[in-house]
Design a protein around this motif. Sequence first.
Motif, short mmCIF file in Angstrom:
data_model
loop_
_atom_site.label_atom_id
_atom_site.label_comp_id
_atom_site.label_asym_id
_atom_site.label_seq_id
_atom_site.Cartn_x
_atom_site.Cartn_y
_atom_site.Cartn_z
N MET A 287 0.87 -1.16 -0.09
CA MET A 287 0.02 -0.08 -0.13
C MET A 287 0.89 1.18 0.08
O MET A 287 1.85 1.38 0.65
CB MET A 287 -1.02 0.05 1.34
CG MET A 287 -1.68 -1.40 1.44
SD MET A 287 -3.10 -1.49 0.23
CE MET A 287 -4.31 -0.07 0.43
N TRP A 288 0.36 2.23 -0.76
CA TRP A 288 1.36 3.34 -0.90
C TRP A 288 0.44 4.59 -0.56
O TRP A 288 -0.70 4.59 -0.93
CB TRP A 288 1.93 3.62 -2.29
CG TRP A 288 3.15 3.07 -2.58
CD1 TRP A 288 3.87 2.12 -1.89
CD2 TRP A 288 4.17 3.24 -3.72
NE1 TRP A 288 5.02 1.54 -2.35
CE2 TRP A 288 5.23 2.34 -3.62
CE3 TRP A 288 3.89 4.23 -4.64
CZ2 TRP A 288 6.19 2.26 -4.50
CZ3 TRP A 288 4.84 3.98 -5.89
CH2 TRP A 288 6.19 3.07 -5.54
N LEU A 336 -4.11 6.45 0.62
CA LEU A 336 -3.54 4.93 0.80
C LEU A 336 -4.15 4.17 0.10
O LEU A 336 -5.35 3.79 -0.06
CB LEU A 336 -3.59 4.50 2.21
CG LEU A 336 -2.56 3.43 2.54
CD1 LEU A 336 -1.28 3.95 2.50
CD2 LEU A 336 -2.67 3.05 4.19
N VAL A 337 -3.46 3.73 -1.04
CA VAL A 337 -4.10 2.68 -2.30
C VAL A 337 -3.08 1.71 -2.81
O VAL A 337 -1.70 1.57 -1.98
CB VAL A 337 -4.43 3.50 -3.67
CG1 VAL A 337 -5.31 4.54 -3.29
CG2 VAL A 337 -3.10 3.86 -4.03
N PRO A 338 -3.54 0.58 -3.14
CA PRO A 338 -2.36 -0.60 -3.47
C PRO A 338 -1.56 0.11 -4.62
O PRO A 338 -1.98 0.85 -5.66
CB PRO A 338 -3.35 -1.56 -4.18
CG PRO A 338 -4.78 -1.18 -3.46
CD PRO A 338 -4.82 -0.01 -3.28
N ARG A 339 -0.18 -0.35 -4.19
CA ARG A 339 0.75 0.12 -5.37
C ARG A 339 0.41 -0.27 -6.84
O ARG A 339 0.54 0.41 -7.80
CB ARG A 339 2.07 -0.08 -4.90
CG ARG A 339 3.15 0.09 -5.98
CD ARG A 339 4.61 -0.51 -5.50
NE ARG A 339 4.52 -2.06 -5.45
CZ ARG A 339 5.43 -2.82 -5.05
NH1 ARG A 339 6.58 -2.09 -4.86
NH2 ARG A 339 5.44 -4.09 -5.12
#
Length: 685
Positions: A287-288, A336-339
């Motif tokens: 997560m990024w 914050l989302v999946p890379r």
Amino acid sequence: MRRLRTTCIAGLVAILAPLSAPAQAGPAEPSVARQWNEAMLSAIRMDFARPTIHARNLYHTSVAMWDAWAVYDTVADPFLSAERLTADDVQAARNEAISFAAYRVLKHRFARSPGADVALPAFDALMDALGYDKAFDSTVGDTPAAVGNRCAENVITYGLTDGSNEAGGYVNLFYEPVNPPLLPDFPGNPKLLDVNRWQPLALEWFKDQAGIEIGEYPEFLSPEWGQVTPFSLTKDDLTIYTRDGFDYWVYHDPGPPPQHGADDYYKWGFEQVSIWSSHLDPADGVMWDVSPASIGNAPLPDPAQYADYYDLADGGDWGTGYDINPVTGKPYEPQLVPRGDYARILAEFWADGPDSETPPGHWFVLLNYVSDHPLTTKQLGGAGPVLDDLEWDVKTYLAMGGAMHDVAIASWGVKGWYDYLRPISAIRWMADQGQSSDPDGPSYDPAGVRLHDGLIEVVTVESSLPGERHEHLIDHVGKIAIFAWRGHTEITDPDVDTAGVGWILAENWWPYQRPTFVTPPFAGYVSGHSTYSRAAAELMTLITGSPYFPGGLGEFPCPQNDFLVFEEGPSVDVTLQWAKYNDASDQCSLSRIWGGIHPGADDLPGRIMGSVIGPEAFDHAVRYYNGQVTCPGDLDGSDDIGFLDLLTILSTWGPCTACAADLDGSGAVDFVDLLMVLSSWGPCS
């Protein structure tokens, strides 16, 4: 049904609001220059995806509109016209002249477009809507319509002698590839002859970057474009090389790219592309925070720092983001989302897919967005008088068109001369040779790819045992396996399927691109996306007087499962965000690595070239705005250099941006400018 999303900054066409929160509308009645620019962008979206040619179209149409405006001005210098006219209603005369100028140029340039059956009637309809007689084609007389037709005629004639081979359909006259084509539907790359030179592809059916079916893979686009007449590039920027009896003109020469066997950065860069391909899975748990709080604000490195600039293992660059919004003083809200979603979105958003205006057009879309933003004050350089919509548009279009055209000349001049291969050619070829990390290990060859645990490995008997990571590759012991995006063979229905990431044979590696496209039909070095975007970002900074998007935040929404085209996704709602124009440019550059199109070696030299070309184009455009081309020291438009011009120099002494008294474009009014006025004292003639 999935909506067909536009790509790169093209997506901003659909959101002339959200870049900085509150919904916005453009001017109640856009200027005629803006209306013709929008008509041209629409025509580009229906044409073949040819970045060099459309950069030239955007530039030449901007020149035609600029001249039609400038002939009615007492100070500004037209580009091709030598006329100076007056009118009872200057605004009305300019509107009409600009419309005829743009109409004639666009009708000429898009007459043979695959979208001509839609584009040409649209041009006609705009003339009708504006109330002008499109049948009037005379260039005789001083009516605004005749003036516009003359401006168009000047541009069309100029274009037939500018080195682009427009009359010959822009075909190459000298260049020939040294490598036979790669057949990407078959394993490996067994026919590559020169590992440092470009290789065409052989596809059963090719769709270009605009989604137009072409058939066979096309020839190298514009390798001889360095000889096209530029806007602001000068002989001081030029190096001329000769190969096979042809002179390749290279402006802002970045020097040669890394060479196989002579520079470790060659292998590093193509391994980087392979490794970043492993990031394209939203289910990997990484997560990024992709808000400006964590991403962006990445200064360009020196050449010795190129490899350090990138995070080889995890992706991205050394940007630290921003503690607070530099414009509002408030912190950015984390996102914050999946890379894997972020990387896939970037690869598609910044690509040249269906309905794209190509990179030079993307930045006109962005320029139009910023022009419409309620927080934008139309002062060139952020200072001086507030311009009306028409003056702002023709001036900024001239600068942006000139910059994009110069980037096309400079970056494709580099592409033509250095003729560098793409990742699909290099990765497959190195994997065919084996691994070069362990002389005592299996499949060793000094020419091969280097091993990275968990990412690039040799398939062994042990690694292919039941339950092991290479179990499905048991019939390929000794070959190179990479942990990467698994490709289109894993996608049956792009509306519901996701290929994901897994161990595949490197000989079958595929960029994150459509199967009917694979990779652009021209050399990789330098990245056109990187060069265009950096030049445009620097130009936007100079045009607006600020490095930041209005309000310090640019945004583009990418809805869950309603954005990606050739596989399902993203798995969650994602909003792309930027604080600076340069942050958007940097993101565009990184997207080409995640998309499998460029290694870092193609990217950063292009960005550095763009960082010089953008300001050069702006400074040159300012000379036309201020009448500094025909008579540089005539600051009051009197056709005579005298005491009023001297007083202007003295009264504006010191640092300045886009000011008329800065005759040498140094960013300050100083002794050089004073000497230029004194040395030219008297009548301009």
